[in-house]
Design a protein around this motif. Structure first.
Motif, PDB file in Angstrom:
ATOM      1  N   ARG A  68       0.811  -1.222   0.000  1.00 58.00           N
ATOM      2  CA  ARG A  68       0.000   0.000   0.000  1.00 58.00           C
ATOM      3  C   ARG A  68       0.844   1.272   0.000  1.00 58.00           C
ATOM      4  O   ARG A  68       0.495   2.254  -0.645  1.00 58.00           O
ATOM      5  CB  ARG A  68      -0.929  -0.020   1.221  1.00 58.00           C
ATOM      6  N   LYS A  69       1.967   1.282   0.692  1.00 57.29           N
ATOM      7  CA  LYS A  69       2.789   2.501   0.802  1.00 57.29           C
ATOM      8  C   LYS A  69       3.905   2.581  -0.233  1.00 57.29           C
ATOM      9  O   LYS A  69       4.734   3.483  -0.178  1.00 57.29           O
ATOM     10  CB  LYS A  69       3.385   2.594   2.203  1.00 57.29           C
ATOM     11  N   HIS A  70       3.918   1.677  -1.191  1.00 55.03           N
ATOM     12  CA  HIS A  70       5.000   1.656  -2.181  1.00 55.03           C
ATOM     13  C   HIS A  70       4.929   2.865  -3.103  1.00 55.03           C
ATOM     14  O   HIS A  70       3.868   3.240  -3.596  1.00 55.03           O
ATOM     15  CB  HIS A  70       4.927   0.372  -3.014  1.00 55.03           C
ATOM     16  N   VAL A  71       6.093   3.467  -3.350  1.00 59.61           N
ATOM     17  CA  VAL A  71       6.235   4.574  -4.307  1.00 59.61           C
ATOM     18  C   VAL A  71       7.128   4.076  -5.439  1.00 59.61           C
ATOM     19  O   VAL A  71       8.244   3.620  -5.202  1.00 59.61           O
ATOM     20  CB  VAL A  71       6.850   5.820  -3.633  1.00 59.61           C
ATOM     21  N   ARG A  85       2.620   7.119  -6.234  1.00 57.59           N
ATOM     22  CA  ARG A  85       2.191   6.335  -5.073  1.00 57.59           C
ATOM     23  C   ARG A  85       1.410   5.125  -5.601  1.00 57.59           C
ATOM     24  O   ARG A  85       0.192   5.052  -5.533  1.00 57.59           O
ATOM     25  CB  ARG A  85       1.362   7.189  -4.128  1.00 57.59           C
ATOM     26  N   ALA A  88      -1.030   2.757  -3.315  1.00 63.47           N
ATOM     27  CA  ALA A  88      -2.353   3.332  -3.052  1.00 63.47           C
ATOM     28  C   ALA A  88      -3.190   3.317  -4.320  1.00 63.47           C
ATOM     29  O   ALA A  88      -4.390   3.012  -4.285  1.00 63.47           O
ATOM     30  CB  ALA A  88      -2.211   4.762  -2.523  1.00 63.47           C
TER      31      ALA A  88
END
Length: 116
Positions: A68-71, A85, A88
């Protein structure tokens, strides 16, 4: 040249007392990156950019189970590094699957999106 007034009540340096005689033109910075897409709608351009980031992730990792927080960092054609992002975004697409257009669902399915 007028004499310099260096009284204790005058705190500005002498160079700041006289206005500039020639205008100062700021040097332009580097150009902002532009996405290479034919879409004119900003939402469509953003979709295309996020889809490109998802494709890059899939090609590297072999799946779209993105944390979920992967960029995701994508190198644009102009040489800029763009960050998305992605975690998300992928999560949001899964939750909006029922409202996505058929075309967008097919685009995501073609790169390995699992909908459940």
């Amino acid at each position: 040249m007028p004499p310099l007034n260096l009284s204790p009540h005058d705190s500005s340096p002498p160079t700041q007392k006289h206005p500039l005689t020639s205008p100062v033109t700021p040097t332009p910075g580097p150009a902002r990156p532009t996405l290479t897409t034919t879409d004119t709608n900003p939402r469509d351009r953003k979709w295309a950019a996020n889809l490109a980031a998802a494709k890059q992730f899939y090609e590297r990792e072999g799946h779209l189970n993105v944390p979920r927080k992967h960029v995701e960092t994508v190198l644009a054609e102009e040489g800029w590094e763009l960050q998305f992002r992605l975690g998300a975004w992928v999560s949001n697409q899964r939750s909006r699957a029922a409202t996505l257009s058929e075309d967008r669902r097919e685009q995501l399915s073609s790169i390995g999106m699992r909908w459940s």
